[in-house]
Design an enzyme around this catalytic site. Sequence first.
Site, mmCIF file in Angstrom:
data_model
loop_
_atom_site.group_PDB
_atom_site.id
_atom_site.type_symbol
_atom_site.label_atom_id
_atom_site.label_comp_id
_atom_site.label_asym_id
_atom_site.label_seq_id
_atom_site.Cartn_x
_atom_site.Cartn_y
_atom_site.Cartn_z
ATOM 1 N N LYS A 263 -32.138 -96.811 11.412
ATOM 2 C CA LYS A 263 -30.944 -96.494 10.615
ATOM 3 C C LYS A 263 -30.707 -97.540 9.537
ATOM 4 O O LYS A 263 -30.265 -97.207 8.447
ATOM 5 C CB LYS A 263 -29.710 -96.335 11.513
ATOM 6 C CG LYS A 263 -29.755 -95.054 12.344
ATOM 7 C CD LYS A 263 -28.402 -94.635 12.863
ATOM 8 C CE LYS A 263 -28.523 -93.328 13.642
ATOM 9 N NZ LYS A 263 -27.266 -92.849 14.183
ATOM 10 N N LYS B 57 -28.008 -85.185 13.660
ATOM 11 C CA LYS B 57 -26.757 -84.791 13.005
ATOM 12 C C LYS B 57 -26.622 -85.467 11.663
ATOM 13 O O LYS B 57 -26.233 -84.858 10.687
ATOM 14 C CB LYS B 57 -25.563 -85.242 13.855
ATOM 15 C CG LYS B 57 -25.304 -84.388 15.048
ATOM 16 C CD LYS B 57 -23.900 -84.679 15.582
ATOM 17 C CE LYS B 57 -23.979 -85.316 16.951
ATOM 18 N NZ LYS B 57 -23.977 -86.759 16.945
ATOM 19 N N LYS C 73 -37.016 -86.311 14.587
ATOM 20 C CA LYS C 73 -36.105 -85.647 15.531
ATOM 21 C C LYS C 73 -35.006 -84.886 14.780
ATOM 22 O O LYS C 73 -34.595 -85.294 13.692
ATOM 23 C CB LYS C 73 -35.506 -86.657 16.519
ATOM 24 C CG LYS C 73 -34.433 -87.558 15.967
ATOM 25 C CD LYS C 73 -33.566 -88.151 17.098
ATOM 26 C CE LYS C 73 -32.324 -88.782 16.481
ATOM 27 N NZ LYS C 73 -31.232 -89.037 17.372
HETATM 28 P P1 ATP Z 1 -26.857 -89.090 14.737
HETATM 29 O O1 ATP Z 1 -27.781 -88.345 13.836
HETATM 30 O O2 ATP Z 1 -25.455 -89.185 14.255
HETATM 31 O O3 ATP Z 1 -27.425 -90.388 15.239
HETATM 32 P P2 ATP Z 1 -27.730 -87.479 16.860
HETATM 33 O O4 ATP Z 1 -27.913 -86.105 16.373
HETATM 34 O O5 ATP Z 1 -28.935 -88.336 17.076
HETATM 35 O O6 ATP Z 1 -26.675 -88.191 15.977
HETATM 36 P P3 ATP Z 1 -26.150 -88.488 19.053
HETATM 37 O O7 ATP Z 1 -24.690 -88.326 19.025
HETATM 38 O O8 ATP Z 1 -26.673 -89.835 18.654
HETATM 39 O O9 ATP Z 1 -26.895 -87.381 18.191
HETATM 40 O O10 ATP Z 1 -26.731 -88.127 20.475
HETATM 41 C C1 ATP Z 1 -26.135 -87.349 21.469
HETATM 42 C C2 ATP Z 1 -27.167 -87.047 22.516
HETATM 43 O O11 ATP Z 1 -28.116 -86.104 22.009
HETATM 44 C C3 ATP Z 1 -27.986 -88.273 22.955
HETATM 45 O O12 ATP Z 1 -28.170 -88.233 24.348
HETATM 46 C C4 ATP Z 1 -29.296 -88.109 22.245
HETATM 47 O O13 ATP Z 1 -30.371 -88.701 22.941
HETATM 48 C C5 ATP Z 1 -29.434 -86.598 22.225
HETATM 49 N N1 ATP Z 1 -30.244 -86.153 21.092
HETATM 50 C C6 ATP Z 1 -29.982 -86.353 19.791
HETATM 51 N N2 ATP Z 1 -30.921 -85.794 19.020
HETATM 52 C C7 ATP Z 1 -31.812 -85.224 19.873
HETATM 53 C C8 ATP Z 1 -33.005 -84.481 19.690
HETATM 54 N N3 ATP Z 1 -33.470 -84.207 18.477
HETATM 55 N N4 ATP Z 1 -33.669 -84.037 20.769
HETATM 56 C C9 ATP Z 1 -33.204 -84.299 22.017
HETATM 57 N N5 ATP Z 1 -32.076 -84.988 22.269
HETATM 58 C C10 ATP Z 1 -31.385 -85.454 21.214
#
Ligand code: ATP
Length: 332
Positions: A114, A200, A197
């Site tokens: 990040k 969000k 991955k």
């Molecule tokens: P950001 O992009 O804001 O970092 P994010 O989409 O990675 O957000 P988080 O809020 O950080 O989501 O994560 C919430 C949960 O979803 C965590 O347990 C994380 O491991 C899981 N997660 C996030 N993205 C993925 C993905 N692409 N595949 C599987 N699990 C995921």
Amino acid sequence: MAKMRVLSGIQPTSDSFHLGNYLGALKQWVELQEDHDAFYCIVDLHALTIETEPALIRKRTLASAAQLMALGISSKKSTLFVQSQVPQHNQLGWLMECMAGFGEASRMTQFKDKSLKFGTDSARVGLFTYPMLQAADILLYQADCVPVGEDQRQHIELTRDLAGRFNSRYGQTFTIPDGYILKTAAKINDLQEPSAKMSKSSGSESGVIEIMDTPEVNAKKIKSAITDAGNEVRFDEKEKPGISNLLTIHSAISGNSISSLESEFGDKGYGVFKSAVADVVVEYLRPIRQRALDLLEDEKFLVDLLHEGAAKARIVAAHTLEKAYKNLGTVA
Ligand code: ATP
Ligand code: LTN
């Protein structure tokens, strides 16, 4: 016998959760609440590590609560709360920062990824200390089990190390938690960029399947997913990352094994397979989106529910923090 404790957290960084959040983590949250003492936290303080607007953080925190309930989190079975309403998270967070070495914090890959994205100079200090706050989130509740996606494995390891270090220096204080990370579906990838991955805050516009998107938009995104050379529907993450990602998604939602999907769609071509994935995903998400929209109609209900959750969480959190201070030797 007392139930095992589960804790997890999700950041309110977007108007909608995506399919990666659901299949990687939230689906397990819903299942685990059946036979665990479950604490689920909307980690708004973690979301402040990137630029945020006051109106958005509020809206997205409520949207997160509505989606969690629509996905099946029940306030009767789980304690659902907002991190900033439980001040002990910041307090124990500081103690964890004082336990962690600068070197080990510097090795956290989420920080490296990040901060590279935002530029190392403009990355917030909070982004660097983020994993220590996450450790506090977990340890405050003496969690046995932490359901998360694969990207969080390193943070759970750090939490275990910090807890072990604290316990051995100051006496038994924290339960050492285990990560609960699925073998399949722990990493769902972006539909347009299958090597990254689904995310969000940094996913591509059309590569992220959002729970709150309309069925039409999501069907279109899946049908336009990037696929690979050739036309055989086969699981091969190296040669066919796009198709493998879609197979993982179909299998996680339909419950059909990857090998049965390969036999069913192997020679039918990518178009037919993508339409089938779109149907399965869209029909699954349709009622969930509608339930979340209905819940969002009654903001007071959501706010009250989160207050109730925070009141329960504060009791457990205060108890652990008191024990940590006592073992550290602060004057009570
Ligand atoms: P950001 O992009 O804001 O970092 P994010 O989409 O990675 O957000 P988080 O809020 O950080 O989501 O994560 C919430 C949960 O979803 C965590 O347990 C994380 O491991 C899981 N997660 C996030 N993205 C993925 C993905 N692409 N595949 C599987 N699990 C995921
Ligand atoms: N860092 C996690 C979100 C998170 C979390 C937690 C997950 C914050 N605190 C406690 C599990 C337990 C993420 O970025 N997905």
